[in-house]
Scaffold this motif. Sequence first.
Motif, short mmCIF file in Angstrom:
data_model
loop_
_atom_site.label_atom_id
_atom_site.label_comp_id
_atom_site.label_asym_id
_atom_site.label_seq_id
_atom_site.Cartn_x
_atom_site.Cartn_y
_atom_site.Cartn_z
N UNK A 72 -38.13 -29.33 5.96
CA UNK A 72 -37.05 -28.42 6.32
C UNK A 72 -37.63 -27.01 6.46
N UNK A 73 -37.65 -26.48 7.69
CA UNK A 73 -38.17 -25.14 7.93
C UNK A 73 -37.16 -24.09 7.46
N UNK A 74 -37.65 -22.86 7.27
CA UNK A 74 -36.78 -21.78 6.80
C UNK A 74 -35.68 -21.47 7.82
N UNK A 75 -35.98 -21.56 9.12
CA UNK A 75 -34.95 -21.30 10.14
C UNK A 75 -33.83 -22.33 10.07
N UNK A 76 -34.22 -23.59 9.90
CA UNK A 76 -33.22 -24.65 9.79
C UNK A 76 -32.41 -24.52 8.49
N UNK A 77 -33.09 -24.15 7.42
CA UNK A 77 -32.40 -23.96 6.14
C UNK A 77 -31.35 -22.85 6.25
N UNK A 78 -31.72 -21.73 6.89
CA UNK A 78 -30.80 -20.62 7.04
C UNK A 78 -29.59 -21.00 7.88
N UNK A 79 -29.82 -21.77 8.95
CA UNK A 79 -28.71 -22.20 9.80
C UNK A 79 -27.73 -23.08 9.05
N UNK A 80 -28.25 -24.04 8.30
CA UNK A 80 -27.38 -24.97 7.58
C UNK A 80 -26.67 -24.29 6.40
N UNK A 81 -27.35 -23.38 5.73
CA UNK A 81 -26.71 -22.71 4.58
C UNK A 81 -25.58 -21.80 5.03
N UNK A 82 -25.77 -21.12 6.17
CA UNK A 82 -24.73 -20.19 6.63
C UNK A 82 -23.54 -20.89 7.27
N UNK A 83 -23.72 -22.09 7.78
CA UNK A 83 -22.64 -22.74 8.51
C UNK A 83 -22.05 -23.94 7.82
N UNK A 84 -22.78 -24.59 6.93
CA UNK A 84 -22.25 -25.79 6.27
C UNK A 84 -21.99 -25.60 4.79
N UNK A 85 -22.79 -24.78 4.14
CA UNK A 85 -22.65 -24.61 2.69
C UNK A 85 -21.80 -23.41 2.31
N UNK A 86 -21.08 -22.84 3.26
CA UNK A 86 -20.22 -21.68 2.97
C UNK A 86 -18.77 -22.11 2.91
N UNK A 87 -18.07 -21.72 1.88
CA UNK A 87 -16.63 -21.96 1.78
C UNK A 87 -16.29 -23.42 1.53
N UNK A 88 -15.39 -23.95 2.36
CA UNK A 88 -14.84 -25.28 2.15
C UNK A 88 -15.63 -26.38 2.86
N UNK A 89 -16.75 -26.02 3.49
CA UNK A 89 -17.47 -27.02 4.29
C UNK A 89 -18.55 -27.74 3.50
N UNK A 90 -18.43 -27.74 2.17
CA UNK A 90 -19.44 -28.42 1.37
C UNK A 90 -19.40 -29.92 1.51
N UNK A 91 -18.24 -30.47 1.82
CA UNK A 91 -18.11 -31.92 1.92
C UNK A 91 -18.38 -32.43 3.34
N UNK A 92 -18.87 -31.59 4.20
CA UNK A 92 -19.12 -31.98 5.59
C UNK A 92 -20.30 -32.94 5.66
N UNK A 93 -20.24 -33.82 6.67
CA UNK A 93 -21.31 -34.79 6.92
C UNK A 93 -22.13 -34.28 8.11
N UNK A 94 -23.43 -34.35 7.96
CA UNK A 94 -24.33 -33.87 9.02
C UNK A 94 -25.00 -35.07 9.68
N UNK A 95 -24.86 -35.14 11.00
CA UNK A 95 -25.51 -36.21 11.76
C UNK A 95 -26.84 -35.73 12.32
N UNK A 96 -27.92 -36.51 12.11
CA UNK A 96 -29.26 -36.17 12.59
C UNK A 96 -29.82 -37.34 13.38
N UNK A 97 -30.72 -37.01 14.28
CA UNK A 97 -31.34 -38.07 15.10
C UNK A 97 -32.47 -38.76 14.36
N UNK A 98 -33.12 -38.06 13.43
CA UNK A 98 -34.26 -38.62 12.71
C UNK A 98 -33.88 -38.82 11.26
N UNK A 99 -34.09 -40.02 10.74
CA UNK A 99 -33.74 -40.31 9.35
C UNK A 99 -34.65 -39.57 8.38
N UNK A 100 -35.88 -39.26 8.82
CA UNK A 100 -36.84 -38.59 7.95
C UNK A 100 -36.39 -37.17 7.64
#
Length: 611
Positions: A72-100
Amino acid sequence: MVLLHVLFEHASGYALFAVQEVEEIAMLLPQVEESVLNIGKFNNIVRLAAFSPFKSAQSALENMNAVSEGIVHEDLRLLLETNLLAGKKKKAILGTSDAKIGAAIQEELGITCQTGGVVAELIRGIRLHFHSLVKGLTSQSASKAQLGLGHSYSRAKVKFNVNRVDNMIIQSISLLDQLDKDINTFAMRVREWYGYHFPELIKIVSENYTYCRVAKFIGNRKELNEEKLEELEEIVMDSAKSRAILDAARSSMGMDISPIDLINIESFSNRVVSLAEYRKGLQEYLRSKMNQVAPSLSALIGEVVGARLISHAGSLTNLAKYPASTVQILGAEKALFRALKTRGNTPKYGLIFHSTFIGRAAAKNKGRISRYLANKCTIASRIDCFSEIPTSVFGDKLREQVEERLTFYETGTAPRKNVDVMKEAVTEAMEVTAEIKRKLEKRERKRKKKEKLRMEALAAAAEEEEAAEEPIIKKGKVVLEENEEAGVKRKKKKHENVEDAEQDRAENGVELEGTASSLPVKRKKKQKESPEAEDEIEETEVKKKRKKHEKEREVMDQNLSEDATAELETPEKKKKKHKMSEEVEEEVITDAPLSTEKRKKKKKKAKLEED
């Protein structure tokens, strides 16, 4: 509340999409899958939640390497923290193309990740319509970003080095094998062709290359004599053989041959000799390339056998990946599969059979030494492939180990341990690499010094050229200033001439016509436009007008002479002559501004004529 988000990694940046309407069962229907191709329908399903573009191509490459390695790169970490881990979006499911990468995100950030199924279909649609979903991104710019990132990613993975290209080794060894076959075939053809004329030479000279040189040198056997014996001895490198060739030529049973046939035989044997010489040069080239690319492997089993192993494996990297058991039977695939099919004995060696070690071993030890040699070949190929500065130190030490193993099979003397040998090899290799680095640094310093001297020489040459051009520029400026001053002087003179003419006219009481008075103005305008061209035109006009006035004067002189001969002269004729002389003077003054001295002389002449 939107529960499912999809992460899409693009060459231009990370994009996070929010899925508005989704049903897992209905999403897998063929009709719904086809609706993904329609951008209008797909916009109702997916909307862009966030987009984080890469700052530069280097940043894009770093993020791509991190994604491929499951980090997990710092750019990706910043994007996910600001958009998914803020407020009520903690229970959101993230879909990815690579299982790794999904597992890495779930482990580090605690976000539930999902791959496959509905997510795969959504990512397929996002990939298709990505340039339409992101504002300001066109399909052309997206394809350019993908192409640039693909090239940089491949370059970083391959780590291309021109001096360590094993493709040249593969082509060289293939050409070397082909040349061996062709030279052998052509030499047999020369033997058969020249054997009609000199059949005894085949038994005396057995080597193909030497036979072709001798056939080219002898030509017609009847012309061979004692004088050519020394040159023949230089070719054969044996005095007894040269004497035997001379004796056999004198008592040969061969047929006579025409000069045209001899010319063809000589030209063909010359071709065979040139091919053999080219083969020697190619073998030297192969030896030098093997010492550059795989010095340890070539020191262990020789350049030719090592090159054949690399060629058969496809590359040095592939050979380094092979286990020792595969290297042992490399080149004997047919015998291996035939043995497996018939349940017979499998082969003990393949291409490594051409090494000298297996030939020197006893029959009962050939399998054992081939297994040991394959083990050492694998080690040497891995050292050559993955070391930054390859050296032949490890290859020499491994060769010594094989020699000790061979003597152990023959005499029973115990060889040295592998640990001790490798410690010695490591210390020697460090010294050799340090020496090579010093040489490379010294060469680089010399190169930089030469480059600096070259740049200084170029700068000095440029300064000399500028210094040489400065006097020329100054001369040009001086010439231009002189021309300008001359033009100003001409203008002043013309102005003075015009003023003198006006004063003379005022004194004589003569008025100029409109056409005559307009001429100086026109001349001034032309002079302003192009002074040099106007001066040339004025000179030609003045010459023409002078000629015209001279003709008129001649006519007037003739008339005056005729009037003088007449006994009586009427006052009317005198008035006409006086008017004619005044008109001529006015034309001369207005048309051609002559000097004041000439004008005064003309006035005096006119007065004298009137008197």
